[in-house]
Write an enzyme that holds these catalytic residues in place. Structure first.
Site, mmCIF file in Angstrom:
data_model
loop_
_atom_site.group_PDB
_atom_site.id
_atom_site.type_symbol
_atom_site.label_atom_id
_atom_site.label_comp_id
_atom_site.label_asym_id
_atom_site.label_seq_id
_atom_site.Cartn_x
_atom_site.Cartn_y
_atom_site.Cartn_z
ATOM 1 C CG PHE A 133 -16.296 -0.034 -17.438
ATOM 2 C CD1 PHE A 133 -16.377 1.178 -16.460
ATOM 3 C CD2 PHE A 133 -16.650 -1.167 -16.926
ATOM 4 C CE1 PHE A 133 -17.313 1.166 -15.167
ATOM 5 C CE2 PHE A 133 -17.506 -1.200 -15.614
ATOM 6 C CZ PHE A 133 -17.742 -0.288 -14.998
ATOM 7 C CG ASP A 208 -18.873 -1.052 -23.817
ATOM 8 O OD1 ASP A 208 -19.721 -0.202 -23.616
ATOM 9 O OD2 ASP A 208 -18.427 -1.796 -22.962
ATOM 10 C CE1 TYR A 233 -25.118 0.568 -15.618
ATOM 11 C CE2 TYR A 233 -26.022 -1.216 -16.263
ATOM 12 C CZ TYR A 233 -24.940 -0.560 -15.794
ATOM 13 O OH TYR A 233 -23.704 -1.085 -15.786
ATOM 14 C CE LYS A 234 -22.531 2.704 -17.125
ATOM 15 N NZ LYS A 234 -21.320 2.183 -17.604
ATOM 16 N NE ARG A 382 -17.377 9.219 -13.538
ATOM 17 C CZ ARG A 382 -18.066 7.858 -14.129
ATOM 18 N NH1 ARG A 382 -17.694 7.597 -15.295
ATOM 19 N NH2 ARG A 382 -18.888 7.326 -13.316
HETATM 20 C C1 PLP Z 1 -20.893 0.934 -17.229
HETATM 21 C C2 PLP Z 1 -20.216 0.109 -18.327
HETATM 22 C C3 PLP Z 1 -20.072 -1.420 -18.184
HETATM 23 C C4 PLP Z 1 -20.910 -1.832 -17.158
HETATM 24 O O1 PLP Z 1 -21.172 -3.522 -17.324
HETATM 25 P P1 PLP Z 1 -22.117 -4.398 -16.692
HETATM 26 O O2 PLP Z 1 -21.883 -5.694 -17.105
HETATM 27 O O3 PLP Z 1 -23.494 -3.630 -17.014
HETATM 28 O O4 PLP Z 1 -21.887 -3.966 -15.180
HETATM 29 C C5 PLP Z 1 -19.246 -2.058 -18.912
HETATM 30 N N1 PLP Z 1 -18.588 -1.280 -19.781
HETATM 31 C C6 PLP Z 1 -18.493 -0.038 -20.042
HETATM 32 C C7 PLP Z 1 -17.664 0.676 -20.842
HETATM 33 C C8 PLP Z 1 -19.072 0.682 -19.083
HETATM 34 O O5 PLP Z 1 -19.102 1.898 -18.956
#
Ligand code: PLP
Length: 423
Positions: A133, A208, A233-234, A382
């Site tokens: 990400f 992560d 939040y996911k 997705r």
């Molecule tokens: C959704 C996601 C993030 C989001 O990071 P925020 O700091 O909450 O915006 C970071 N890393 C991964 C791998 C994600 O899927």
């Protein structure tokens, strides 16, 4: 999956026999909606609005500043941290809920690099997935840039990670940061064997869990990982922008320090001393005052998981993705679709991603029908599969809608080609 399973009646029967079916009532979704984006923003929990009202009207309105103690506000990061930790197998006292994933990654990576600098000062390379990400890559690049002095980020392909870093693990590598499930393709990496390969190379491992916490069974403590971060939040349904989590292994407790050393991470924050002294344990990962309303709403989502058997969640997730893949293969065969999510269960997270050259317009046409997935460059549609509020019939109806949109070129309308700021 036999071909006989591939009709709507068979899907309805599977829904009736689904042991997780009752959890659908824990969530509120708009009518006539099939929500396939719970891997990006989880659905609204039934208790969220009432909890927010209680915090605002009673704890804030009436309790005022007394609520830091009386309503337990001060303890929320650690209390929620323990709840997350149960879901990801982290053990108690090892996790706090705080800040965003990006900021938690900065703190964790800084802490790991500092420890490595003390023991192995020549190790200055950070490895991470090329397909990670982007925010994770950006944060690491920003940190390397701040540190200067030869610190550098190197990007590695997913195949190199799966193979245990044969090309890239050198004695310059200090740290490897990996996302457990590739956000675009849904590829799942084996945490335990990959962590062993990282440690064998003399590096530290940060995972992560944004796309795996709440989606599958995780044995964080048993995997040997050094630190971990992730979203609430996911899949954990904490609400938009709800705070993230950060975990550290038992072996590193009280050994790590981090540069965002605000008063919430101080051993005695209310002594107002001019000198920083880190709190014992995981609290030293805290920085400043937290969003109490957001945190309280996130707890509602975590409490739903407190009652769920993660093995049942994982089993249903794989059944849903198996069904999705079979339906795409059998019912959309004449269209130029490629399934990019791995077929092997051991390598699959909780989503199905497919590509089509007109992916963006197709997703727009699906969303117009109340079937909400998302689109990610390049050409990826997705579909996040959240076993607590999705059923087998939802998967059937989604693929049938896709078939109609493709067979009748419904995507080929100007309205489906306009892009908003967030895709
Ligand atoms: C959704 C996601 C993030 C989001 O990071 P925020 O700091 O909450 O915006 C970071 N890393 C991964 C791998 C994600 O899927």
């Amino acid at each position: 999956m036999t071909i006989a399973d591939l009709d709507r009646t068979a899907c309805e029967l599977r829904d009736r026999n689904d042991p997780l079916r009752s959890y659908r009532d824990e969530f509120i979704l708009p009518p006539e909606t099939i929500y396939l984006d719970g891997n990006s923003l989880g659905a609204r929990t039934k208790g969220a609005a009432e909890r927010a009202h209680e915090v605002i009207a009673d704890e804030w309105g009436t309790g005022l500043i007394r609520s830091w103690n009386a309503a337990g506000w001060f303890d929320l990061p650690a209390k929620l941290g323990d709840k997350v930790s149960k879901i990801v197998g982290g053990g108690s006292g090892s996790t706090v809920v705080t800040d965003s994933t990006s900021i938690n990654l900065f703190k964790a990576a800084s802490a790991a690099l500092k420890m490595q600098a003390a023991d192995s000062p020549d190790r200055r390379v950070i490895l991470t997935q090329r397909e990670n990400f982007p925010s994770d890559i950006y944060m690491l690049q920003g940190l390397a840039e701040q540190l200067g002095d030869g610190y550098e980020v190197r990007l590695v392909d997913d195949a190199e990670v799966t193979a245990g870093f044969p090309q890239t693990m050198t004695d310059e590598v200090a740290l490897v940061v990996l996302t457990h499930v590739n956000y675009r393709t849904g590829r799942l990496f084996d945490m335990s064997s990959t962590t062993s390969a990282i440690h064998a190379g003399g590096a530290m491992a940060i995972w992560d869990l944004c796309h795996s916490a709440g989606a599958l069974e995780i044995d964080l403590a048993g995997s040997g990982a050094d630190m971990a971060i992730g979203c609430t939040y996911k899949f954990l349904n904490g609400g938009p922008g709800s705070p993230a989590f950060i975990w550290v292994s038992e072996a590193l407790q009280n050994r790590f320090t981090q540069p965002l050393s605000g008063w919430w991470g101080h051993a005695k924050p209310f002594e107002m001393s001019p000198d920083y002294a880190p709190a014992d344990g995981i609290r030293r990962y805290l920085t400043g005052t937290q969003g109490v309303i957001s945190m309280s709403v996130a707890e509602v989502g975590l409490d739903v998981y407190g009652r769920v058997d993660m093995a049942a969640v994982r089993a249903k997730s794989l059944q849903l993705s198996d069904l999705f893949i079979s339906l795409v293969e059998n019912r959309l065969a004449e269209h130029p679709i490629e399934i990019v999510t791995p077929r092997e269960h051991a390598h699959r997270g909780s989503q199905v991603s497919i590509t089509h050259p007109e992916g963006f317009a197709i997703m727009s046409a699906l969303i117009e029908r109340g079937i909400i997935g998302d689109y990610r460059e390049p050409a990826v549609l997705r579909f996040g599969l959240t076993p607590l509020y999705l059923g087998f019939t939802d998967v059937w109806d989604t693929v049938e809608a896709l078939r109609d949109i493709l067979d009748n070129r419904i995507w080929d309308a100007p309205a489906h080609k306009v892009r908003g700021a967030v895709t």
